[in-house]
Design an enzyme around this catalytic site. Sequence first.
Site, PDB file in Angstrom:
ATOM      1  N   CYS A  27       3.926  -7.732   7.137  1.00  0.00           N
ATOM      2  CA  CYS A  27       5.257  -7.660   6.548  1.00  0.00           C
ATOM      3  C   CYS A  27       6.057  -6.620   7.326  1.00  0.00           C
ATOM      4  O   CYS A  27       5.476  -5.819   8.068  1.00  0.00           O
ATOM      5  CB  CYS A  27       5.199  -7.326   5.059  1.00  0.00           C
ATOM      6  SG  CYS A  27       4.535  -5.696   4.680  1.00  0.00           S
ATOM      7  N   HIS A 721       5.811   5.951  -4.674  1.00  0.00           N
ATOM      8  CA  HIS A 721       5.267   6.929  -3.747  1.00  0.00           C
ATOM      9  C   HIS A 721       6.392   7.749  -3.137  1.00  0.00           C
ATOM     10  O   HIS A 721       7.539   7.329  -3.089  1.00  0.00           O
ATOM     11  CB  HIS A 721       4.411   6.271  -2.658  1.00  0.00           C
ATOM     12  CG  HIS A 721       5.024   5.052  -2.039  1.00  0.00           C
ATOM     13  ND1 HIS A 721       4.927   3.807  -2.612  1.00  0.00           N
ATOM     14  CD2 HIS A 721       5.736   4.883  -0.910  1.00  0.00           C
ATOM     15  CE1 HIS A 721       5.555   2.920  -1.859  1.00  0.00           C
ATOM     16  NE2 HIS A 721       6.061   3.547  -0.818  1.00  0.00           N
TER      17      HIS A 721
END
Length: 805
Positions: A27, A721
């Site tokens: 990706c 994150h």
Amino acid sequence: MTTTPADPPADAGRSGQGLKLLAVTACPTGIAHTYMAAEKLTQTARSLGHQIKVETQGSIGAENVLSDNDVREADGIIIAADKEVDRSRFAGKRVLAVGVAEGIRHPEQLIERVRSAPVYGGAEAGGAGAGGGTAPSEGAGGRGDSGGGRGSRERSVAYKALMNGVSYMIPFVVVGGLLIAISLAVGGHPTPEGLKIPAGSFWEDVNNIGTIGFQLMVPILSGYIAYAIGDRPALVPGMIGGWIATHGELYGMKDASAGFIGGIVTGFLAGYLVVWIKKVEVPKFARPIMPIIVIPIVATTVLGLFFVYVLGRPISWVFTHLTGWLSGMTGTSAIVLGAILGLMIAFDMGGPVNKTAFLFGSGLIASGNQTVMGMCAAAIPVMPLGQGLATLIRRRLYSEQERETGMAALFMGLFGISEGAIPFAAARPAQVIPANMLGGAVAGAVAGMAGVADAVPHGGPIVAVLGAVDGVPLFFVAVVLGAVVTALTTVTLVDVAERRKSGAEREREAAAAVADAGGGVDGGRVGGGDGGVADAGVRAEADGTVVAELVAVAVGAAMGTATAVDGGGGAGAGAGGEVRSRTAAVGAGVPGAATAPEQGVGESGADGDGLGRDGGHGVAVGCEASGAGGGDVGGDGAEGGGDGDGDGGDPAGAEVLSGYLTGQTVKTQLVAGEKEAAIREMAELAAGTGRVADVDALVRVALAREAQGTTGLGEEIAIPHAKTDAVTAPVVGFARSADGIDWGSPDGTPARLVFMIAVPEAAAGDEHLRILALLSRKLMDADFRARLQGAEDKAAILRVLGEIH
């Protein structure tokens, strides 16, 4: 490498010989989805009796790389990627190419479809393409959907080719533009010919280096568009075609050229021309030289002559007639003329329309009319300033590379370098070019209305700072208004386009799910075994909502004693319960220090926590049941957890993921009910370790990351994150949410399993990605998720999480 097509055995699968499959997942960011797709494909292939090896192309580099022997023996290759993957090594093999999301959502369908996927390069590696591994599959260069059929999510060939060209062009734009801007700022002086740098000076050398970067910009764009379509043989004709497009003297335009739009045209022409040439059958002795000599020479010659003799003449005609048309407008309204010049300046940024307006304005300076150049000067910086501003206004709409390019574009705009906006226009022409033109028209019209004059043929704030502009305050007003209009229009149009794309994606997924459902799947009866098995089906309701029906099956006798799942023999399971969640509530018994002779399984209804007190081994599978048999606790299975925390010891002392996740950073249930509050709760949880220096700063960075794009991965998982010096050492937290939290996940599921990763900037490289990769892979295991959801306390949660390695 050329291989021989391997047709899969007709009886391959559960009941016959398994396939030997290969896969590549990738990706654009190369973090979570790359590894999630790899894990899903691996699990599904093995469950169907096939062999599979998956190469992941993540941010930490390619892992589990496929060898020549792997490819030679493979029955088929699945490419689940949202970025370009080199397919030349797969010539002669069946190749199915889809988006990375398909690898996560429909792995079984992909394995079935690869059986009949077209051979990459056609029969015997596609004739002309042999030898270099460059032959295309069906469609344009094999870069479309090799498998066809319903459910494919791969981006269109044109889109991926365009983005490939833009990604390679951006460094040339940034380096060339910034070197030119710096040299003009430090060494430039306004002259009647524009900003000039003294000949023979150091800054002239810097400027020349930057100019080379700009000269290579469009050929690189064109070449890598062609490469994405036709592979290596298309690279040379694409680059040479791009060079021709930017050198108008080759086709009768002394002062202008076709610009970046011409480069896009030559890129696509070169790519598709090479694809067409590859389809021509040639003798075997000529095949080795086709991709190296014949195809590049033929394609380059044909494309170059076509542009010079066919495309160049209309472009030159447009340039000439636009100049004449503008000359006839000098007596019209200054506002109208300024708006028209602004539209033209912003349209193609260095192309024939832009150059016509610029040369028209600069040509009138010598005659004493400096107001026309003033209109142009105000419009020139609007495009890069507006696009750079747009990346700051709505950061989530742009990739990290685009945001960095936006900062460079802002700097270039200050020095009147309109090419800083070209990467944005090339990537999203339908949204960016109209926004640029609107902002340019506003700037030109305001400058015309205010009578702004420019004494040098250059634009941007730099000319005002150097004293070449008359009417400086209103000049800046025009520039600021134009840039703001461009930025706001851009983010509006891009946001609308993204929403439409997301809506269309959801509609396709819903339609595919309804088509695939075909009624619920009944859970069968399972005898014997040493663990719990849950069989899930998908049922489409009348209102179009897809509801997961989970048929829970509890299987006792972990020591190998066969127990029929019938409600008898000390084992029972509630069936018929309807669960509107992808994550089943499954409680798995953990063997005690001593094994009891009796193997009991407690029947559980709503909470799925039942485990026979006297049974050292056992599994209870429960769900929120509305059918019979789903509510009573049977036998001695009223209490869960076997021997409780006795095995696990002190949960706070257990460590997972290299010690980054401990009992201190685990919470069985989140209090928060929405994303921002959940992130703050997780940050405060991590602060208990002493590794978080500033909770508020950690929350800000995590939320900023969410603004760039959701960290909800689907399957009821979210992994927020942050890379920030608000933490002194890497720390990972985990918590569950009983009701789920709307995290904007692509599959629409609420997040029930939430991991938070925080690392300091100095450790934000491979360690950050390694943790994400480990989590992403393991969380694709439905049984692992179910056991994690069903674990009753911290000790049980840590035992499950201990499997991540």
